[in-house]
Design a protein around this motif. Structure first.
Motif, PDB file in Angstrom:
ATOM      1  N   GLY A 152      -1.839  -0.981  -3.741  1.00 18.11           N
ATOM      2  CA  GLY A 152      -2.915  -0.086  -3.344  1.00 18.11           C
ATOM      3  C   GLY A 152      -2.391   1.280  -2.968  1.00 18.11           C
ATOM      4  O   GLY A 152      -1.180   1.526  -2.931  1.00 18.11           O
ATOM      5  N   LEU A 153      -3.301   2.168  -2.663  1.00 19.99           N
ATOM      6  CA  LEU A 153      -2.969   3.524  -2.206  1.00 19.99           C
ATOM      7  C   LEU A 153      -3.704   3.788  -0.913  1.00 19.99           C
ATOM      8  O   LEU A 153      -4.915   3.557  -0.814  1.00 19.99           O
ATOM      9  CB  LEU A 153      -3.366   4.562  -3.255  1.00 19.99           C
ATOM     10  CG  LEU A 153      -3.182   6.032  -2.855  1.00 19.99           C
ATOM     11  CD1 LEU A 153      -1.699   6.357  -2.668  1.00 19.99           C
ATOM     12  CD2 LEU A 153      -3.806   6.969  -3.889  1.00 19.99           C
ATOM     13  N   ARG A 154      -2.976   4.272   0.078  1.00 18.71           N
ATOM     14  CA  ARG A 154      -3.602   4.630   1.344  1.00 18.71           C
ATOM     15  C   ARG A 154      -4.132   6.055   1.283  1.00 18.71           C
ATOM     16  O   ARG A 154      -3.426   6.977   0.844  1.00 18.71           O
ATOM     17  CB  ARG A 154      -2.610   4.507   2.500  1.00 18.71           C
ATOM     18  CG  ARG A 154      -3.226   4.868   3.848  1.00 18.71           C
ATOM     19  CD  ARG A 154      -2.346   4.489   5.002  1.00 18.71           C
ATOM     20  NE  ARG A 154      -3.000   4.762   6.279  1.00 18.71           N
ATOM     21  CZ  ARG A 154      -2.553   4.332   7.462  1.00 18.71           C
ATOM     22  NH1 ARG A 154      -1.445   3.618   7.526  1.00 18.71           N
ATOM     23  NH2 ARG A 154      -3.205   4.614   8.574  1.00 18.71           N
ATOM     24  N   VAL A 155      -5.370   6.214   1.726  1.00 21.84           N
ATOM     25  CA  VAL A 155      -5.965   7.539   1.814  1.00 21.84           C
ATOM     26  C   VAL A 155      -6.349   7.830   3.260  1.00 21.84           C
ATOM     27  O   VAL A 155      -6.594   6.919   4.056  1.00 21.84           O
ATOM     28  CB  VAL A 155      -7.206   7.676   0.899  1.00 21.84           C
ATOM     29  CG1 VAL A 155      -6.805   7.542  -0.561  1.00 21.84           C
ATOM     30  CG2 VAL A 155      -8.279   6.660   1.251  1.00 21.84           C
ATOM     31  N   ASN A 169       0.845  -1.190   0.000  1.00 26.27           N
ATOM     32  CA  ASN A 169       0.000   0.000   0.000  1.00 26.27           C
ATOM     33  C   ASN A 169       0.880   1.239   0.000  1.00 26.27           C
ATOM     34  O   ASN A 169       1.594   1.503   0.976  1.00 26.27           O
ATOM     35  CB  ASN A 169      -0.921   0.027   1.224  1.00 26.27           C
ATOM     36  CG  ASN A 169      -2.028  -1.009   1.149  1.00 26.27           C
ATOM     37  OD1 ASN A 169      -2.632  -1.206   0.096  1.00 26.27           O
ATOM     38  ND2 ASN A 169      -2.302  -1.673   2.255  1.00 26.27           N
ATOM     39  N   ALA A 170       0.863   1.976  -1.106  1.00 25.45           N
ATOM     40  CA  ALA A 170       1.613   3.237  -1.164  1.00 25.45           C
ATOM     41  C   ALA A 170       0.978   4.237  -0.205  1.00 25.45           C
ATOM     42  O   ALA A 170      -0.242   4.323  -0.096  1.00 25.45           O
ATOM     43  CB  ALA A 170       1.610   3.788  -2.584  1.00 25.45           C
ATOM     44  N   ASP A 171       1.813   4.999   0.470  1.00 16.48           N
ATOM     45  CA  ASP A 171       1.304   5.949   1.456  1.00 16.48           C
ATOM     46  C   ASP A 171       0.941   7.289   0.840  1.00 16.48           C
ATOM     47  O   ASP A 171       0.130   8.024   1.392  1.00 16.48           O
ATOM     48  CB  ASP A 171       2.346   6.169   2.554  1.00 16.48           C
ATOM     49  CG  ASP A 171       1.885   7.168   3.594  1.00 16.48           C
ATOM     50  OD1 ASP A 171       1.061   6.790   4.443  1.00 16.48           O
ATOM     51  OD2 ASP A 171       2.320   8.345   3.523  1.00 16.48           O
ATOM     52  N   LYS A 201      -0.164  11.942   9.633  1.00 21.91           N
ATOM     53  CA  LYS A 201       0.980  11.742   8.735  1.00 21.91           C
ATOM     54  C   LYS A 201       0.728  10.630   7.718  1.00 21.91           C
ATOM     55  O   LYS A 201       1.534  10.447   6.787  1.00 21.91           O
ATOM     56  CB  LYS A 201       2.240  11.415   9.539  1.00 21.91           C
ATOM     57  CG  LYS A 201       2.274  10.005  10.128  1.00 21.91           C
ATOM     58  CD  LYS A 201       3.614   9.737  10.810  1.00 21.91           C
ATOM     59  CE  LYS A 201       3.749   8.293  11.235  1.00 21.91           C
ATOM     60  NZ  LYS A 201       5.063   8.003  11.848  1.00 21.91           N
ATOM     61  N   PHE A 202      -0.363   9.884   7.867  1.00 18.55           N
ATOM     62  CA  PHE A 202      -0.604   8.725   7.017  1.00 18.55           C
ATOM     63  C   PHE A 202      -1.534   9.036   5.843  1.00 18.55           C
ATOM     64  O   PHE A 202      -2.564   9.699   5.999  1.00 18.55           O
ATOM     65  CB  PHE A 202      -1.238   7.594   7.832  1.00 18.55           C
ATOM     66  CG  PHE A 202      -0.339   7.006   8.873  1.00 18.55           C
ATOM     67  CD1 PHE A 202       0.677   6.138   8.519  1.00 18.55           C
ATOM     68  CD2 PHE A 202      -0.500   7.327  10.210  1.00 18.55           C
ATOM     69  CE1 PHE A 202       1.514   5.591   9.483  1.00 18.55           C
ATOM     70  CE2 PHE A 202       0.321   6.783  11.180  1.00 18.55           C
ATOM     71  CZ  PHE A 202       1.345   5.910  10.820  1.00 18.55           C
ATOM     72  N   GLY A 203      -1.207   8.518   4.664  1.00 15.80           N
ATOM     73  CA  GLY A 203      -2.111   8.518   3.529  1.00 15.80           C
ATOM     74  C   GLY A 203      -2.282   9.874   2.852  1.00 15.80           C
ATOM     75  O   GLY A 203      -1.746  10.901   3.288  1.00 15.80           O
TER      76      GLY A 203
END
Length: 436
Positions: free
Chosen positions: A138-141, A115-117, A161-163
């Protein structure tokens, strides 16, 4: 639990030379995993992963792999542990906000889900993704639905700080473009938080992620997003022995808020940690001294900030139940008095429980810290160079059986970690400077 403590004392696993240890209930862990699977029963294509940070112990991870779990990792070290525990690459999910080129390359070569941040990380993956890559990417939102009662555990705040922050200007459109430009980008990931986050907040964050997935698929004209990683974060009740909320409660909250999540169009990934292990473990520690200060009785034990770090540093957010037992492991009886349960670390705040009403503790007795199966003894703090405690797994079906999970750290190992091999190097620098 009392029988386990008595067996540990009787067999010498807890003694003067080894005054603190962690214990994990194997049957309890299996029961928690079964409850998680049952809560999502009938839903096709669900991968339940265990957040390795909650118990970074290879035997625990091996047990969970045997119980049908996958593994969520967030560092090269955790990935190594997952591999040593025997998880198949396709059942491992790599999450981290700071993945290096090397970490990404390695994960994609092995076929590990990733999962890309952020959008910059997607551009890095563009360069590193090999032909024929088998990894689900995936992509983190960040749905930015708000925080719970513990800020440090809330990951869907406005400034987390995430997504990718969905409500920041232009970001939602940028996420849609990112998917449209990358047909291989097939997963959407979000995690709202854990301890201190109510179920309705968690459910709303997942619902927002689901709505975004629907919007992206409509924009690209096909179902490009085929799975949703909905994170973990079920909070644990530390106030008493009852398990609440349950995994059934969690699934019911999701069904009420976002029913489409369960219709089979999307594969699901979960990432639970604390809620699977916390109530299946305890710490036992010997009382070394009992004293009085300012009219308060203080039991000085060997379980403090080095094992119960969060509780010591944030006692209001992470209170623990404490049990009092005699030198043989029998529950203490007699008058109850207010006592502090202090740890061995050399700072004044190393207190696990303050002003706690307990039977009078004395030298040689034992305290038990309940609900500490996750994080506490598996991720110790090396303050004062205190050795990491031993950890044991147990079963109790009439007869108590104990087995080692991690050996107690030796003083030689502490010295090696502290650079003993390089003891003279700084002196050599000084000598070289004087003679040059």
């Amino acid at each position: 639990m009392g029988a386990v403590l008595r067996q540990a004392i009787g067999s010498g696993l807890l003694r003067t030379e080894q005054p603190v240890a962690g214990f994990l209930d194997v049957h309890g862990i299996r029961g928690s995993v079964a409850a998680l699977h049952a809560a999502f029963g009938g839903v096709p294509n669900v991968l339940h992963t265990f957040a390795a940070k909650a118990a970074s112990l290879v035997p625990v991870l091996r047990l969970l792999a045997e119980e049908g779990m996958g593994c969520e990792v967030a560092s090269p070290g955790e990935l190594r542990l997952a591999r040593d525990a025997g998880f198949a690459p396709e059942r491992v999910v790599l999450d981290s906000p700071a993945k290096t080129h090397e970490e990404i390359t390695e994960a994609l070569a092995w076929g590990i889900a990733l999962n890309a941040d952020n959008l910059d990380e997607l551009r890095r993956i563009d360069e590193l993704r090999p032909a024929g890559c088998m990894s689900v990417i995936g992509l983190r939102v960040n749905p930015q639905v708000g925080g719970g009662t513990i800020g440090a555990m809330s990951t869907a705040t406005a400034t987390s700080k995430f997504g990718v922050a969905l409500r920041d200007a232009g970001n939602r459109a940028a996420v849609i473009r990112a998917f449209a430009d990358r047909p291989w980008l097939t997963r959407l990931h979000a995690h709202v938080g854990s301890q201190g986050c109510p179920l309705d907040l968690i459910a709303e964050g997942i619902a927002e992620t689901y709505r975004l997935a629907e919007e992206i698929n409509a924009a690209v004209g096909r179902q490009q997003i085929t799975s949703l990683d909905i994170g973990g974060g079920l909070p644990v009740n530390f106030a008493d022995a009852e398990i609440r909320p349950t995994f059934d409660d969690y699934a019911a909250a999701l069904r009420a808020t976002v029913p489409g999540l369960f219709d089979g169009r999307y594969g699901l990934v979960t990432e639970f940690g604390r809620s699977l292990l916390a109530k299946n473990g305890f710490i036992a520690a010997r009382v070394e001294y009992a004293k009085q200060a300012g009219g308060r009785r203080i039991a000085v034990t060997h379980a403090g900030a080095q094992t119960a770090t969060r509780t010591v540093l944030m006692p209001g957010a992470w209170p623990l139940r404490v049990g009092a037992f005699d030198h043989g492991g029998e529950p203490l009886t007699g008058p109850v008095v207010a006592q502090d349960i202090a740890g061995p670390c050399c700072f004044a705040g190393d207190v696990v429980a303050e002003d706690r009403a307990l039977p009078v503790l004395s030298e040689g007795d034992f305290v038990v810290l309940y609900d500490t199966g996750a994080y506490y003894f598996s991720t110790p703090w090396a303050y004062n160079s205190l050795p990491r405690p031993a950890v044991y797994g147990y079963t109790h079906t009439g007869t108590v059986r104990l087995t080692p999970v991690r050996d107690a750290q030796t003083l030689d190992e502490i010295a090696a970690e502290s650079g003993a091999r390089h003891a003279d190097r700084l002196l050599e620098l000084t000598s070289a400077g004087q003679t040059s």
